[in-house]
Write a protein that holds these residues in place. Structure first.
Motif, PDB file in Angstrom:
ATOM      1  N   SER A   5       0.970  -1.051  -0.118  1.00  0.00           N
ATOM      2  CA  SER A   5      -0.089   0.194  -0.061  1.00  0.00           C
ATOM      3  C   SER A   5       0.897   1.522  -0.137  1.00  0.00           C
ATOM      4  N   ALA A   6       0.299   2.257  -0.710  1.00  0.00           N
ATOM      5  CA  ALA A   6       1.697   3.982  -0.813  1.00  0.00           C
ATOM      6  C   ALA A   6       0.460   4.702   0.277  1.00  0.00           C
ATOM      7  N   ILE A   7      -0.583   4.000  -0.005  1.00  0.00           N
ATOM      8  CA  ILE A   7      -1.653   4.844   1.603  1.00  0.00           C
ATOM      9  C   ILE A   7      -2.448   4.398   1.725  1.00  0.00           C
ATOM     10  N   GLU A   8      -2.255   4.172   3.278  1.00  0.00           N
ATOM     11  CA  GLU A   8      -2.822   3.477   4.341  1.00  0.00           C
ATOM     12  C   GLU A   8      -3.800   4.501   5.912  1.00  0.00           C
ATOM     13  N   MET A   9      -5.003   4.425   5.566  1.00  0.00           N
ATOM     14  CA  MET A   9      -6.526   4.632   5.915  1.00  0.00           C
ATOM     15  C   MET A   9      -6.799   3.996   7.152  1.00  0.00           C
ATOM     16  N   ARG A  10      -7.066   3.968   8.880  1.00  0.00           N
ATOM     17  CA  ARG A  10      -8.039   3.540   9.048  1.00  0.00           C
ATOM     18  C   ARG A  10      -8.855   4.205  10.240  1.00  0.00           C
ATOM     19  N   GLY A  11      -9.299   4.628   9.938  1.00  0.00           N
ATOM     20  CA  GLY A  11     -10.572   4.889  10.850  1.00  0.00           C
ATOM     21  C   GLY A  11      -9.902   7.103  11.189  1.00  0.00           C
ATOM     22  N   LEU A  12      -9.908   7.448  10.448  1.00  0.00           N
ATOM     23  CA  LEU A  12      -9.633   8.411  10.242  1.00  0.00           C
ATOM     24  C   LEU A  12     -11.455   9.713  10.662  1.00  0.00           C
ATOM     25  N   THR A  13     -11.512  10.379  11.578  1.00  0.00           N
ATOM     26  CA  THR A  13     -12.468  11.215  11.272  1.00  0.00           C
ATOM     27  C   THR A  13     -11.799  12.510  11.624  1.00  0.00           C
ATOM     28  N   LYS A  14     -12.830  14.050  11.454  1.00  0.00           N
ATOM     29  CA  LYS A  14     -12.692  15.060  11.599  1.00  0.00           C
ATOM     30  C   LYS A  14     -13.519  16.003  11.060  1.00  0.00           C
ATOM     31  N   ALA A  20     -19.067  16.958  11.374  1.00  0.00           N
ATOM     32  CA  ALA A  20     -18.614  15.701  11.160  1.00  0.00           C
ATOM     33  C   ALA A  20     -18.551  15.156   9.586  1.00  0.00           C
ATOM     34  N   VAL A  21     -17.020  16.227   9.487  1.00  0.00           N
ATOM     35  CA  VAL A  21     -16.716  15.699   7.923  1.00  0.00           C
ATOM     36  C   VAL A  21     -16.559  14.640   7.146  1.00  0.00           C
ATOM     37  N   LEU A  22     -15.637  13.774   8.526  1.00  0.00           N
ATOM     38  CA  LEU A  22     -15.317  12.213   8.082  1.00  0.00           C
ATOM     39  C   LEU A  22     -15.745  11.484   9.425  1.00  0.00           C
ATOM     40  N   ARG A  23     -16.342  10.618   9.463  1.00  0.00           N
ATOM     41  CA  ARG A  23     -16.694   9.567  10.488  1.00  0.00           C
ATOM     42  C   ARG A  23     -16.108   8.179  10.595  1.00  0.00           C
ATOM     43  N   ASP A  59      -8.619  14.043  13.393  1.00  0.00           N
ATOM     44  CA  ASP A  59      -8.829  13.845  15.217  1.00  0.00           C
ATOM     45  C   ASP A  59      -8.439  12.235  15.408  1.00  0.00           C
ATOM     46  N   ALA A  60      -9.066  11.409  14.696  1.00  0.00           N
ATOM     47  CA  ALA A  60      -9.197  10.711  15.938  1.00  0.00           C
ATOM     48  C   ALA A  60      -8.424   9.817  14.164  1.00  0.00           C
ATOM     49  N   GLY A  61      -8.176   8.323  14.016  1.00  0.00           N
ATOM     50  CA  GLY A  61      -7.392   7.147  13.297  1.00  0.00           C
ATOM     51  C   GLY A  61      -5.833   7.820  12.848  1.00  0.00           C
ATOM     52  N   THR A  62      -5.439   7.023  11.828  1.00  0.00           N
ATOM     53  CA  THR A  62      -4.039   6.446  11.857  1.00  0.00           C
ATOM     54  C   THR A  62      -3.709   7.040   9.976  1.00  0.00           C
ATOM     55  N   ALA A  63      -2.947   7.526   9.303  1.00  0.00           N
ATOM     56  CA  ALA A  63      -2.921   7.624   8.122  1.00  0.00           C
ATOM     57  C   ALA A  63      -1.147   7.430   7.775  1.00  0.00           C
ATOM     58  N   THR A  64      -0.793   6.687   6.468  1.00  0.00           N
ATOM     59  CA  THR A  64       0.203   6.562   6.560  1.00  0.00           C
ATOM     60  C   THR A  64       0.656   6.009   5.093  1.00  0.00           C
ATOM     61  N   VAL A  65       1.387   7.243   4.494  1.00  0.00           N
ATOM     62  CA  VAL A  65       1.545   7.502   3.182  1.00  0.00           C
ATOM     63  C   VAL A  65       3.602   7.445   2.370  1.00  0.00           C
ATOM     64  N   ARG A 212     -18.504   9.234   5.339  1.00  0.00           N
ATOM     65  CA  ARG A 212     -18.176   7.638   5.172  1.00  0.00           C
ATOM     66  C   ARG A 212     -17.721   6.351   3.751  1.00  0.00           C
ATOM     67  N   ILE A 213     -17.020   6.110   4.161  1.00  0.00           N
ATOM     68  CA  ILE A 213     -17.136   4.696   2.651  1.00  0.00           C
ATOM     69  C   ILE A 213     -17.939   4.113   2.808  1.00  0.00           C
ATOM     70  N   LEU A 214     -18.978   3.972   1.817  1.00  0.00           N
ATOM     71  CA  LEU A 214     -20.162   3.382   2.053  1.00  0.00           C
ATOM     72  C   LEU A 214     -20.230   1.887   1.443  1.00  0.00           C
ATOM     73  N   VAL A 215     -18.711   1.794  -0.017  1.00  0.00           N
ATOM     74  CA  VAL A 215     -18.523   0.783  -0.976  1.00  0.00           C
ATOM     75  C   VAL A 215     -17.709   0.824  -1.729  1.00  0.00           C
ATOM     76  N   GLU A 216     -17.181  -0.006  -1.933  1.00  0.00           N
ATOM     77  CA  GLU A 216     -15.718   0.372  -2.030  1.00  0.00           C
ATOM     78  C   GLU A 216     -15.013  -1.305  -3.588  1.00  0.00           C
ATOM     79  N   GLY A 217     -14.839  -0.801  -4.593  1.00  0.00           N
ATOM     80  CA  GLY A 217     -13.864  -1.826  -5.077  1.00  0.00           C
ATOM     81  C   GLY A 217     -13.732  -2.361  -6.951  1.00  0.00           C
ATOM     82  N   THR A 218     -13.662  -2.778  -6.771  1.00  0.00           N
ATOM     83  CA  THR A 218     -13.347  -2.856  -9.046  1.00  0.00           C
ATOM     84  C   THR A 218     -14.595  -2.197  -9.288  1.00  0.00           C
ATOM     85  N   LEU A 219     -14.632  -1.894 -10.696  1.00  0.00           N
ATOM     86  CA  LEU A 219     -15.409  -1.579 -10.950  1.00  0.00           C
ATOM     87  C   LEU A 219     -16.690  -2.829 -11.257  1.00  0.00           C
TER      88      LEU A 219
END
Length: 271
Positions: A5-14, A20-23, A59-65, A212-219
């Motif tokens: 992973s070039a980018i990882e996000m876990r539980g980001l809130t803001k 509340a923009v990110l949940r 505000d909470a959660g982690t992210a790596t790049v 919130r991310i509702l769904v994700e995947g390939t097309l």
């Protein structure tokens, strides 16, 4: 594309005040891939980009790049990224080449002229290199903007709604440039509200709604969320965009076939 992973996000809130923009956002961008973050205005797309660019803190959660934590290793993250926002950051008084040379010099790189010439060639701007950017079309400015962001070869690129305000031909110019970047190994996080843009470019799509991310995947995986299609062959009419591109000489944009399967469920269309 790689499994790393070039980018990882876990539980980001803001939140901004009571808003509340990110949940709690979880998302990965594999190396060398294009991941589209799809959402309407106000969904939180730009807030995610600003956190990943170390411009604001979650505000909470982690992210790596590129393996670096955005909170504790902000300087290393900044060295690893490039950011192209919704508005081009180019100097209209300077020429295209002068813009590139200026950025290379600011980054203290050797032989800025050679760097500029390589990028001009890569993005199809060599013929316009000596012209003032004020004479460039919207697509040319956006390609120059992306070229400037790639000086120093950052492994991760954020594109925040890069084709907003561009005409159909210019959008396709930018799409080709983005595909080329991923083909060369750059990891791309693309935010957009254009469904066709995500469909054309992304290896992986995440739909962001109300923080919130509702769904994700390939097309293909996302299409499987809908009921099985009822397929009927009907005469396919060109879209207005295809007509526009054909009229201005871009006939390659028209469909190859006169008939397509276009009906997805529901009542059968009239032929």
């Amino acid at each position: 594309m790689t499994t790393i992973s070039a980018i990882e996000m876990r539980g980001l809130t803001k939140s901004f005040g009571d808003l509340a923009v990110l949940r709690g956002v979880d998302l990965d961008v594999p190396g060398g891939s294009i991941v589209a973050l799809l959402g309407s205005n106000g969904a939180g797309k730009t807030t995610i980009v600003r956190i990943l660019a170390t411009l604001i803190a979650a505000d909470a959660g982690t992210a790596t790049v590129a393996g670096f934590d955005v909170r504790t290793h902000a300087e290393e993250v900044r060295r690893s990224i490039a950011l192209t926002g919704q508005f081009t950051a180019v100097d209209e008084i300077l020429s295209g080449r002068e813009n590139l040379v200026l950025v290379a010099r600011l980054r203290h790189l050797k032989d800025p002229g050679a760097i500029a010439d390589r990028l001009l060639d890569r993005f199809g701007l060599t013929d316009a290199a000596a012209r003032r950017v004020s004479t460039y079309s919207g697509g040319m400015r956006r390609r120059l903007d992306i070229a400037m962001s790639l000086i120093g070869d950052p492994p991760v690129l954020y594109l925040d709604e890069p084709t907003t305000g561009l005409d159909p031909e210019a959008r396709r110019e930018v799409w080709r440039a983005i595909k080329d970047l991923a083909g060369r190994g750059t990891s791309v996080l693309l935010t957009t509200q254009y469904l066709d843009e995500a469909e054309q470019l992304a290896d992986h799509i995440a739909i962001l709604h109300e923080g919130r991310i509702l769904v994700e995947g390939t097309l293909a995986e996302l299409k499987q969320l809908l009921p099985a299609a009822t397929v009927e062959y009907v005469e396919r009419q060109p879209t207005l965009e295809e007509v526009f591109l054909a009229v201005i000489g871009r006939r390659d944009a028209l469909p190859d076939n006169d008939h397509d399967a276009v009906h997805l469920g529901g009542p059968s269309p009239e032929t």
